[in-house]
Design a protein around this motif. Sequence first.
Motif, PDB file in Angstrom:
ATOM      1  N   CYS A  10      -8.717 -22.796 -15.263  1.00  0.00           N
ATOM      2  CA  CYS A  10      -8.229 -22.222 -16.636  1.00  0.00           C
ATOM      3  C   CYS A  10      -9.512 -22.240 -17.553  1.00  0.00           C
ATOM      4  CB  CYS A  10      -6.923 -22.956 -16.855  1.00  0.00           C
ATOM      5  SG  CYS A  10      -6.060 -21.990 -18.182  1.00  0.00           S
ATOM      6  N   LEU A  11     -10.316 -20.957 -17.570  1.00  0.00           N
ATOM      7  CA  LEU A  11     -11.315 -20.773 -18.168  1.00  0.00           C
ATOM      8  C   LEU A  11     -11.141 -19.914 -19.279  1.00  0.00           C
ATOM      9  CD1 LEU A  11     -13.955 -21.028 -15.543  1.00  0.00           C
ATOM     10  CD2 LEU A  11     -13.383 -23.031 -16.811  1.00  0.00           C
ATOM     11  N   THR A  14     -14.692 -17.223 -20.614  1.00  0.00           N
ATOM     12  CA  THR A  14     -15.507 -17.510 -19.270  1.00  0.00           C
ATOM     13  C   THR A  14     -15.044 -16.569 -18.095  1.00  0.00           C
ATOM     14  OG1 THR A  14     -16.123 -19.653 -20.297  1.00  0.00           O
ATOM     15  CG2 THR A  14     -16.805 -19.234 -18.002  1.00  0.00           C
ATOM     16  N   LYS A  15     -15.838 -15.745 -17.486  1.00  0.00           N
ATOM     17  CA  LYS A  15     -15.321 -15.016 -16.252  1.00  0.00           C
ATOM     18  C   LYS A  15     -15.264 -16.231 -14.957  1.00  0.00           C
ATOM     19  CE  LYS A  15     -18.722 -11.956 -15.855  1.00  0.00           C
ATOM     20  NZ  LYS A  15     -19.709 -11.227 -14.899  1.00  0.00           N
ATOM     21  N   PRO A  16     -13.984 -16.132 -14.695  1.00  0.00           N
ATOM     22  CA  PRO A  16     -13.748 -17.272 -13.456  1.00  0.00           C
ATOM     23  C   PRO A  16     -14.144 -17.036 -12.413  1.00  0.00           C
ATOM     24  CG  PRO A  16     -11.728 -15.789 -13.883  1.00  0.00           C
ATOM     25  CD  PRO A  16     -12.818 -15.177 -14.653  1.00  0.00           C
ATOM     26  N   GLU A  17     -14.672 -15.722 -11.802  1.00  0.00           N
ATOM     27  CA  GLU A  17     -15.214 -15.412 -10.532  1.00  0.00           C
ATOM     28  C   GLU A  17     -16.027 -16.335  -9.970  1.00  0.00           C
ATOM     29  OE1 GLU A  17     -14.464 -13.195 -12.705  1.00  0.00           O
ATOM     30  OE2 GLU A  17     -12.560 -12.150 -12.024  1.00  0.00           O
ATOM     31  N   PRO A  18     -17.318 -16.366 -10.673  1.00  0.00           N
ATOM     32  CA  PRO A  18     -18.616 -17.005 -10.141  1.00  0.00           C
ATOM     33  C   PRO A  18     -17.930 -18.621 -10.023  1.00  0.00           C
ATOM     34  CG  PRO A  18     -18.952 -15.713 -12.075  1.00  0.00           C
ATOM     35  CD  PRO A  18     -17.685 -15.651 -11.920  1.00  0.00           C
ATOM     36  N   TRP A  19     -17.209 -19.151 -10.874  1.00  0.00           N
ATOM     37  CA  TRP A  19     -16.943 -20.575 -10.944  1.00  0.00           C
ATOM     38  C   TRP A  19     -16.043 -20.832  -9.728  1.00  0.00           C
ATOM     39  CZ3 TRP A  19     -18.451 -24.531 -14.026  1.00  0.00           C
ATOM     40  CH2 TRP A  19     -19.213 -23.989 -15.125  1.00  0.00           C
ATOM     41  N   GLU A  20     -15.149 -19.981  -9.525  1.00  0.00           N
ATOM     42  CA  GLU A  20     -14.354 -19.875  -8.162  1.00  0.00           C
ATOM     43  C   GLU A  20     -15.342 -19.973  -6.737  1.00  0.00           C
ATOM     44  OE1 GLU A  20     -10.995 -17.222  -8.569  1.00  0.00           O
ATOM     45  OE2 GLU A  20     -10.610 -17.369  -6.714  1.00  0.00           O
ATOM     46  N   ALA A  21     -16.023 -18.783  -6.893  1.00  0.00           N
ATOM     47  CA  ALA A  21     -17.001 -18.827  -5.802  1.00  0.00           C
ATOM     48  C   ALA A  21     -17.692 -20.181  -5.529  1.00  0.00           C
ATOM     49  CB  ALA A  21     -17.704 -17.629  -5.701  1.00  0.00           C
ATOM     50  N   GLY A  22     -18.375 -20.489  -6.697  1.00  0.00           N
ATOM     51  CA  GLY A  22     -19.158 -21.717  -6.647  1.00  0.00           C
ATOM     52  C   GLY A  22     -18.567 -22.854  -6.077  1.00  0.00           C
ATOM     53  N   LEU A  23     -17.490 -23.211  -6.705  1.00  0.00           N
ATOM     54  CA  LEU A  23     -16.502 -24.440  -6.361  1.00  0.00           C
ATOM     55  C   LEU A  23     -16.229 -24.333  -4.804  1.00  0.00           C
ATOM     56  CD1 LEU A  23     -14.568 -24.887  -9.691  1.00  0.00           C
ATOM     57  CD2 LEU A  23     -15.997 -26.689  -8.507  1.00  0.00           C
ATOM     58  N   TYR A  44      -6.526 -31.072  -9.133  1.00  0.00           N
ATOM     59  CA  TYR A  44      -7.759 -31.133 -10.149  1.00  0.00           C
ATOM     60  C   TYR A  44      -7.842 -29.666 -10.838  1.00  0.00           C
ATOM     61  CZ  TYR A  44      -9.305 -35.318  -7.865  1.00  0.00           C
ATOM     62  OH  TYR A  44      -9.599 -36.595  -7.108  1.00  0.00           O
ATOM     63  N   ALA A  45      -8.169 -29.686 -12.225  1.00  0.00           N
ATOM     64  CA  ALA A  45      -8.226 -28.550 -12.889  1.00  0.00           C
ATOM     65  C   ALA A  45      -9.708 -28.373 -13.395  1.00  0.00           C
ATOM     66  CB  ALA A  45      -7.493 -28.412 -14.060  1.00  0.00           C
ATOM     67  N   VAL A  46     -10.135 -27.248 -13.516  1.00  0.00           N
ATOM     68  CA  VAL A  46     -11.455 -26.910 -14.097  1.00  0.00           C
ATOM     69  C   VAL A  46     -11.138 -26.064 -15.337  1.00  0.00           C
ATOM     70  CG1 VAL A  46     -13.864 -26.072 -13.898  1.00  0.00           C
ATOM     71  CG2 VAL A  46     -12.826 -27.234 -11.987  1.00  0.00           C
ATOM     72  N   VAL A  47     -11.659 -26.730 -16.383  1.00  0.00           N
ATOM     73  CA  VAL A  47     -11.140 -25.722 -17.934  1.00  0.00           C
ATOM     74  C   VAL A  47     -11.895 -25.722 -18.724  1.00  0.00           C
ATOM     75  CG1 VAL A  47      -8.561 -26.841 -17.252  1.00  0.00           C
ATOM     76  CG2 VAL A  47     -10.163 -27.957 -18.837  1.00  0.00           C
ATOM     77  N   TRP A  48     -11.590 -24.752 -19.530  1.00  0.00           N
ATOM     78  CA  TRP A  48     -12.261 -24.784 -21.084  1.00  0.00           C
ATOM     79  C   TRP A  48     -11.134 -24.053 -22.064  1.00  0.00           C
ATOM     80  CZ3 TRP A  48     -15.737 -26.881 -23.508  1.00  0.00           C
ATOM     81  CH2 TRP A  48     -16.166 -26.224 -25.053  1.00  0.00           C
ATOM     82  N   ALA A  49     -10.821 -24.907 -22.956  1.00  0.00           N
ATOM     83  CA  ALA A  49      -9.904 -24.608 -23.952  1.00  0.00           C
ATOM     84  C   ALA A  49      -8.792 -23.887 -23.364  1.00  0.00           C
ATOM     85  CB  ALA A  49     -10.370 -23.737 -25.073  1.00  0.00           C
ATOM     86  N   PRO A  50      -8.012 -24.845 -22.299  1.00  0.00           N
ATOM     87  CA  PRO A  50      -6.809 -23.786 -21.802  1.00  0.00           C
ATOM     88  C   PRO A  50      -5.602 -23.937 -22.785  1.00  0.00           C
ATOM     89  CG  PRO A  50      -6.957 -26.122 -21.104  1.00  0.00           C
ATOM     90  CD  PRO A  50      -7.978 -25.931 -22.096  1.00  0.00           C
TER      91      PRO A  50
END
Length: 310
Positions: A10-11, A14-23, A44-50
């Motif tokens: 939940c970013l 920030t574009k989430p697609e590259p984070w999704e692919a990288g993880l 687990y969650a990866v977030v920025w200001a959700p």
Amino acid sequence: MTTPLNITLCLSQTKPEPWEAGLKAALPGATVRNWTPGEPPADYAVVWAPPQAFLDEQPKLKALFNIGAGVDALMKLRLPLGCQVVRLDDAGMSVQMAEYVCHAVIRHFREFDGYEADVQAGKWSYRKPRLRADYPVGVMGLGVLGERVARALTVFDFPVHGWSRTPKQIEGVQGHSGAEGFDAFLTSCRVLVNLLPLTPDTADILNRRTLSLLQPGAYFINVARGAHLVEEDLLALLASGHMAGATLDVFRTEPLPEGHPFWTHPKVTVTPHTSARTLRDESIAQIAGKMLAMMRGETVAGLVDPARGY
Ligand code: NAP
Ligand code: GLV
């Protein structure tokens, strides 16, 4: 058979697609999804200001991984019970911060703006060299970023002071600590660098009283959070001449609103919250490594203490 790792993203901004692919690439077999409301809860969650609505749908979260060093936006929210918060621990930020702060300090100390103006006017002129001893630099916050910045400043032979909550020993840096050490720290400095986390204890910490304790002709560099500074107090001290100038990377409202006096102030340099950017590849590698370590029951660096707020 072990259950596959279930990760939600939940970013904001920030574009989430590259984070999704990288993880996915870093954690083969894991389920990684960009959050949409109504999805099954994740581990687990990866977030920025959700938004709060995201956290309210995540009762099973074991940990929230923040894709920045500062967790102030996150700590204002109601977090799932028992969920740990993990912030970025350097991940390529400290060298960027050292570059930015050393550049700002040296630009001011060597009067490069003045030389640039002279050259623009076709003038070949010299200024009297300044003495480093007249420009002691103070770094507020001696954590991952502040310590790297303080050490980098010692390389240029500036007298360097540092202030932290608990006492620190850093070679070449005169340490001060705690509320009781704050005023003596400020009076020792002419250039002040803010690298504190934003917490209830540090909000508005830079104001007319505290900035007035700096040595006359002071220079301020804010690379932490806008809410540390009472902006109108800095403007008043720039007008009185007590402050010679400021380099500001962070603001109470971001983006800095149109018409804000900082935009055009002749003694203020503005940058758009860019002093230390999140580097995606380094951050993904760090977060994936920490998820695996936590699953093995190990403790990881960058765990946030909710009582301290950082
Ligand atoms: P950190 O490792 O947690 O370090 C925080 C430091 O602040 C520690 O030395 C801590 O003291 C000190 N501190 C905290 N509360 C204090 C208080 N009440 N009084 C005195 N000292 C106090 O954090 P970091 O990774 O260096 O990051 C610092 C901040 O930089 C972040 O929170 C974020 O806001 C900001 N940041 C900005 C950007 C940007 O692009 N502008 C990028 C990244 C980070 P102890 O050592 O005693 O605990
Ligand atoms: C940026 O401001 C961060 O906290 O990483």
